[in-house]
Design an enzyme around this catalytic site. Structure first.
Site, PDB file in Angstrom:
ATOM      1  N   ASP A 122     -22.331  16.242 -21.613  1.00 35.18           N
ATOM      2  CA  ASP A 122     -22.634  14.992 -22.308  1.00 35.18           C
ATOM      3  C   ASP A 122     -21.477  14.618 -23.228  1.00 35.18           C
ATOM      4  O   ASP A 122     -20.721  15.482 -23.689  1.00 35.18           O
ATOM      5  CB  ASP A 122     -23.903  15.132 -23.158  1.00 35.18           C
ATOM      6  CG  ASP A 122     -25.147  15.341 -22.319  1.00 35.18           C
ATOM      7  OD1 ASP A 122     -25.115  15.063 -21.101  1.00 35.18           O
ATOM      8  OD2 ASP A 122     -26.159  15.796 -22.891  1.00 35.18           O
ATOM      9  N   ARG A 123     -21.382  13.340 -23.529  1.00 35.91           N
ATOM     10  CA  ARG A 123     -20.325  12.844 -24.412  1.00 35.91           C
ATOM     11  C   ARG A 123     -20.239  13.648 -25.720  1.00 35.91           C
ATOM     12  O   ARG A 123     -19.165  14.041 -26.168  1.00 35.91           O
ATOM     13  CB  ARG A 123     -20.567  11.367 -24.746  1.00 35.91           C
ATOM     14  CG  ARG A 123     -19.543  10.777 -25.717  1.00 35.91           C
ATOM     15  CD  ARG A 123     -20.010   9.430 -26.240  1.00 35.91           C
ATOM     16  NE  ARG A 123     -20.041   8.436 -25.193  1.00 35.91           N
ATOM     17  CZ  ARG A 123     -19.015   7.638 -24.880  1.00 35.91           C
ATOM     18  NH1 ARG A 123     -17.882   7.738 -25.563  1.00 35.91           N
ATOM     19  NH2 ARG A 123     -19.130   6.741 -23.920  1.00 35.91           N
TER      20      ARG A 123
END
Length: 225
Positions: free
Chosen positions: A57-58
Site C-alpha cells: 500500500d502507498r
C-alpha cells in the site's frame, strides 16, 4: 528519490528495496509521484528496468521485491501466489490484545462504498489468514508482529480492525486513530524470506524501522540495539 540508498538485496534476478511510506508503487487514476518513475536507476546494466513482484500500500513502508527478468518475475509471482514468501510486518495498533499471540482467520471481500472501497469480513469472501504476536505495549498502543499467510489486499489492516485493534493512522479501518500518534499509517514490511534459487539458501532481507514509527515503537519496548 535515491533508490540506490534504499537497496536491501541484489542478485542477477532479484532486488529488494526499502519502500518509503507515502509513495505509491504504481500510477493511480489521479497521477502523482509513484515508484515506477524511479526504477530505471536500478537497471544495473540490464536493458530493462526491474518490475514489481508484488505490491505494498502507498502508506506501508519496508521490504518490496522486484524481478529483474521475465523469468524471475514469473518465478517470484509463483512464490507469492502459492504463499511461499515468508512475510513479516510490524504494526502499531490501538489497545492491547488480551492474548500474547493468535491467528485471525476471517474471509475478506471487497466492498464498494460511496466514498471508495474497503475490505470487509464476509463468509463468502476469499480465505484470509494472519498470524500475530504481541511484541510490546505501553498499555494504550501495542506493537504487533503480523505474518499474513495469504496475500489479500489490506489484509493486516482489515484483520486487526476486525478483532478490535485497528492500526494507528489507518484512515479506512481505524478512523480517528491518527491523533493517537501522528496521522501516518503504522505498518512496516519488516522482513521477507524467499526460497527462490534452487539449491541455495533462501533470499532474506530486513528493512530498517521508518522514522515515523521510531518513537512509538520505542515507547512499546523496542530497542535499536
Amino acid at each position: 528519490m535515491d533508490l540506490l540508498a534504499r537497496l536491501l538485496y541484489r542478485d542477477p534476478a532479484v532486488l529488494i528495496i526499502d519502500k518509503p511510506a507515502g509513495l505509491a508503487v504504481h500510477a493511480g487514476p489521479k497521477g502523482g509521484e509513484h515508484l515506477m518513475l524511479y526504477l530505471d536507476a536500478l537497471s544495473f546494466g540490464l536493458k530493462r528496468r526491474p518490475e514489481l513482484a508484488h505490491r505494498l500500500d502507498r502508506e506501508t513502508s519496508g521490504c518490496l521485491v522486484l524481478g529483474r527478468t521475465s523469468k524471475a518475475l514469473a518465478g517470484l509471482g509463483e512464490l507469492f501466489a502459492k504463499g511461499l514468501a515468508d512475510k513479516t510486518y510490524w504494526a502499531v495498533v490501538v489497545g492491547k490484545p488480551r492474548e500474547d499471540q493468535g491467528v485471525i482467520d476471517y474471509a475478506l471481500k471487497k466492498r464498494e462504498k460511496k466514498f471508495g472501497w474497503r475490505m470487509e469480513v464476509d463468509r463468502t469472501g476469499l480465505a484470509s489468514v494472519t498470524q500475530w504476536r504481541l511484541l510490546g505495549s505501553d498499555g494504550r498502543l501495542s506493537w504487533l508482529e503480523c505474518r499474513p499467510l495469504t496475500g489479500r489486499t489490506h489484509q493486516i489492516r482489515a484483520h486487526c480492525a476486525a478483532i478490535g485493534h485497528p492500526l494507528v493512522g489507518d484512515s479506512i479501518y481505524g478512523r480517528g486513530t491518527g491523533t493517537l500518534a501522528g496521522d501516518r499509517l503504522m505498518l512496516h514490511s519488516r522482513r521477507i524470506v524467499l526460497p527462490f534459487h534452487a539449491g541455495k539458501p533462501p533470499i532474506a532481507a530486513e528493512a530498517p524501522v521508518p522514522e515515523h514509527m521510531l518513537s512509538v515503537l520505542k515507547g512499546c519496548g523496542w530497542s535499536e540495539s
